[in-house]
Design an enzyme around this catalytic site. Structure first.
Site, PDB file in Angstrom:
ATOM      1  N   VAL A 191      -6.242   7.267  -4.448  1.00 49.30           N
ATOM      2  CA  VAL A 191      -5.475   5.911  -3.361  1.00 49.30           C
ATOM      3  C   VAL A 191      -5.885   6.037  -2.462  1.00 49.30           C
ATOM      4  CG1 VAL A 191      -3.237   5.035  -3.225  1.00 49.30           C
ATOM      5  CG2 VAL A 191      -3.460   5.447  -5.424  1.00 49.30           C
ATOM      6  N   HIS A 201      -7.641  -2.808   2.321  1.00 48.50           N
ATOM      7  CA  HIS A 201      -7.676  -4.485   1.800  1.00 48.50           C
ATOM      8  C   HIS A 201      -6.090  -5.064   2.705  1.00 48.50           C
ATOM      9  CE1 HIS A 201      -9.402  -4.125  -2.105  1.00 48.50           C
ATOM     10  NE2 HIS A 201      -9.385  -2.518  -2.209  1.00 48.50           N
ATOM     11  N   ASP A 253     -12.484  -6.016  -4.778  1.00 53.28           N
ATOM     12  CA  ASP A 253     -12.365  -5.386  -6.150  1.00 53.28           C
ATOM     13  C   ASP A 253     -12.966  -6.376  -6.862  1.00 53.28           C
ATOM     14  OD1 ASP A 253     -11.408  -3.154  -4.863  1.00 53.28           O
ATOM     15  OD2 ASP A 253      -9.132  -3.198  -5.855  1.00 53.28           O
ATOM     16  N   HIS A 258     -14.954  -1.527  -5.590  1.00 54.13           N
ATOM     17  CA  HIS A 258     -15.096  -1.789  -4.386  1.00 54.13           C
ATOM     18  C   HIS A 258     -16.034  -2.638  -3.399  1.00 54.13           C
ATOM     19  CE1 HIS A 258     -11.441  -0.818  -1.203  1.00 54.13           C
ATOM     20  NE2 HIS A 258     -12.999  -0.754  -0.129  1.00 54.13           N
ATOM     21  N   GLU A 312     -15.872   4.369  -6.199  1.00 51.80           N
ATOM     22  CA  GLU A 312     -15.418   3.582  -6.810  1.00 51.80           C
ATOM     23  C   GLU A 312     -16.666   2.171  -6.293  1.00 51.80           C
ATOM     24  OE1 GLU A 312     -10.898   4.447  -5.331  1.00 51.80           O
ATOM     25  OE2 GLU A 312     -12.187   2.180  -4.188  1.00 51.80           O
ATOM     26  N   SER A 317      -6.494   1.504   4.699  1.00 54.27           N
ATOM     27  CA  SER A 317      -6.845   0.996   3.308  1.00 54.27           C
ATOM     28  C   SER A 317      -7.521  -0.633   3.696  1.00 54.27           C
ATOM     29  CB  SER A 317      -5.790   0.372   2.300  1.00 54.27           C
ATOM     30  OG  SER A 317      -6.630   0.085   1.373  1.00 54.27           O
ATOM     31  N   GLN A 347       0.762  -0.536   0.136  1.00 46.44           N
ATOM     32  CA  GLN A 347       0.004  -0.396  -0.397  1.00 46.44           C
ATOM     33  C   GLN A 347       0.625   1.455   0.179  1.00 46.44           C
ATOM     34  OE1 GLN A 347      -3.134  -0.733   0.367  1.00 46.44           O
ATOM     35  NE2 GLN A 347      -3.613   1.913  -0.155  1.00 46.44           N
TER      36      GLN A 347
END
Ligand code: ZN
Length: 366
Positions: free
Chosen positions: A273, A281, A288, A339, A336, A279, A244
């Site tokens: 970003v 993630h 995603d 996401h 997004e 994040s 990241q």
């Protein structure tokens, strides 16, 4: 000028003192209240005089503060968010389509090319692409290809020793949400991943991982989409902290090479970003998702059948569209449509039905 001020000060002070002295002489009981009021009046007067004589200095300080606040979107996302997003949007399409797209492939891992979908030849470039603009997709069939361990309708995953806890609520009862629930953890620029946050990774396929507690629901969602004739593809789920950070810094450099100052590059990057440490993630709760007919992480995915299916049905499997259109000034991230974030079925249903984002959900329910 100073002499005039001095004279005025003296005159005003003398007037006030004389006035209150007169009152105090007439009535001794009013001595202390009069002293108090006199002190307050004179203090206010001297403060005003101070500002009046230093007006230029304070105007300079005020301008400096306003400039600092307006150039720090990462500190004051809500204040400067709206305008910032217009700028971000202009450069967004030209530069990179997604915050997540570059992160899919860990450099040290060499994926098996035979696992890639046959339909998209472009994908085969990813293994040797330094830019990692390609990515790796897994559909339900890919995931199940060599794994017989997933059982639909069964909340257990064989690599998970833990039961997936589904809080069964009576129909009429309003769900009760708990801020310490791992599924609801709020991660954004203002709320980095808590230091004590821990989770176990489960394997989706090969090196593709996510929080093992969400795998069963993920598989069930892919299965349901397939039954509706939609082939969803998962990409870029769990991502390491290093990855990241690498990606974030790379994007800043890219903007700076286009003539942006560091501050502007940071500001624009932070809108496309997620900031390292912020994040979803990185905690394995975000996926995603695209489809076999639209594989790019781009706005257009939201208009596809798969994008629409996900908006309508993902909450049934505990997922939400995390960065909706129109909520950018709250989430701090552009729209997004690919996401998706796991929050559990109850919260997901509330969030999608009320058309709110996770930040608003926290304000309202936690
Ligand atoms: Zn993502």
């Amino acid at each position: 000028m100073k002499a005039v001020h001095k004279k005025m000060k003296k005159t005003f002070r003398e007037k006030v003192v004389n006035k209150f002295s007169g009152i105090m002489k007439k009535n001794r009981l009013l001595k202390y209240p009069c002293l108090f009021v006199m002190t307050v009046i004179l203090t206010i007067y001297y403060i005003c005089m101070h500002f009046a004589t230093n007006v230029k200095r304070y105007v300079c300080i005020a301008f400096s503060l306003v400039f600092f606040m307006s150039s720090c979107s990462f500190s004051f996302a809500v204040l400067s968010g709206q305008q910032g997003f217009i700028n971000a949007q202009e450069t967004y399409n030209a530069i990179v389509e997604d915050s997540d797209v570059e992160l899919a492939v860990e450099k040290e891992v060499t994926p098996d090319e035979s696992l890639l979908p046959d339909t998209d030849g472009a994908l085969h470039e990813f293994a040797d692409s330094e830019e990692t603009d390609g990515t790796d997709f897994y559909t339900l069939d890919d995931i199940l290809e060599d794994t017989q361990s997933y059982e639909y309708g069964n909340e257990n995953v064989d690599n998970s020793e833990e039961e997936i806890s589904e809080e069964v609520m009576p129909e009429e009862q309003e769900p009760v949400f708990d801020s310490s629930d791992w599924r609801l953890v709020l991660v954004n620029k203002q709320h980095p991943i808590p230091d004590d946050y821990s989770f176990s990774l489960g394997i989706i396929k090969d090196y593709m991982r996510c929080d093992k507690r969400i795998i069963a629901d993920t598989i069930a969602m892919l299965q349901a989409a397939k039954e509706d004739g939609i082939t969803l593809q998962i990409q870029s789920p769990y991502r390491t902290d290093d990855r990241q950070e690498y990606n974030f810094n790379k994007k800043i450099k890219m903007y700076m090479s286009q003539g942006y100052s560091y501050m502007d590059a940071y500001k624009t990057t932070s809108q496309v970003v997620t900031v390292p440490g912020a994040s979803e993630h990185q905690i394995g709760l975000a996926l995603d998702i695209t489809s076999d007919t639209y594989t790019q992480l781009e706005r257009g995915f939201g208009d596809t059948e798969a994008g629409k299916w996900l908006v309508e049905h993902s909450c049934e499997y505990g997922f939400i569209l995390r960065y909706p259109e129109g909520k950018e000034y709250i989430t701090g991230i552009i729209y997004e449509p690919w996401h998706f974030r796991y929050v559990g079925k109850d919260a997901a249903t509330v969030i999608m039905q009320e058309n709110i984002c996770l930040e608003e959900f926290w304000d309202k329910y936690l």
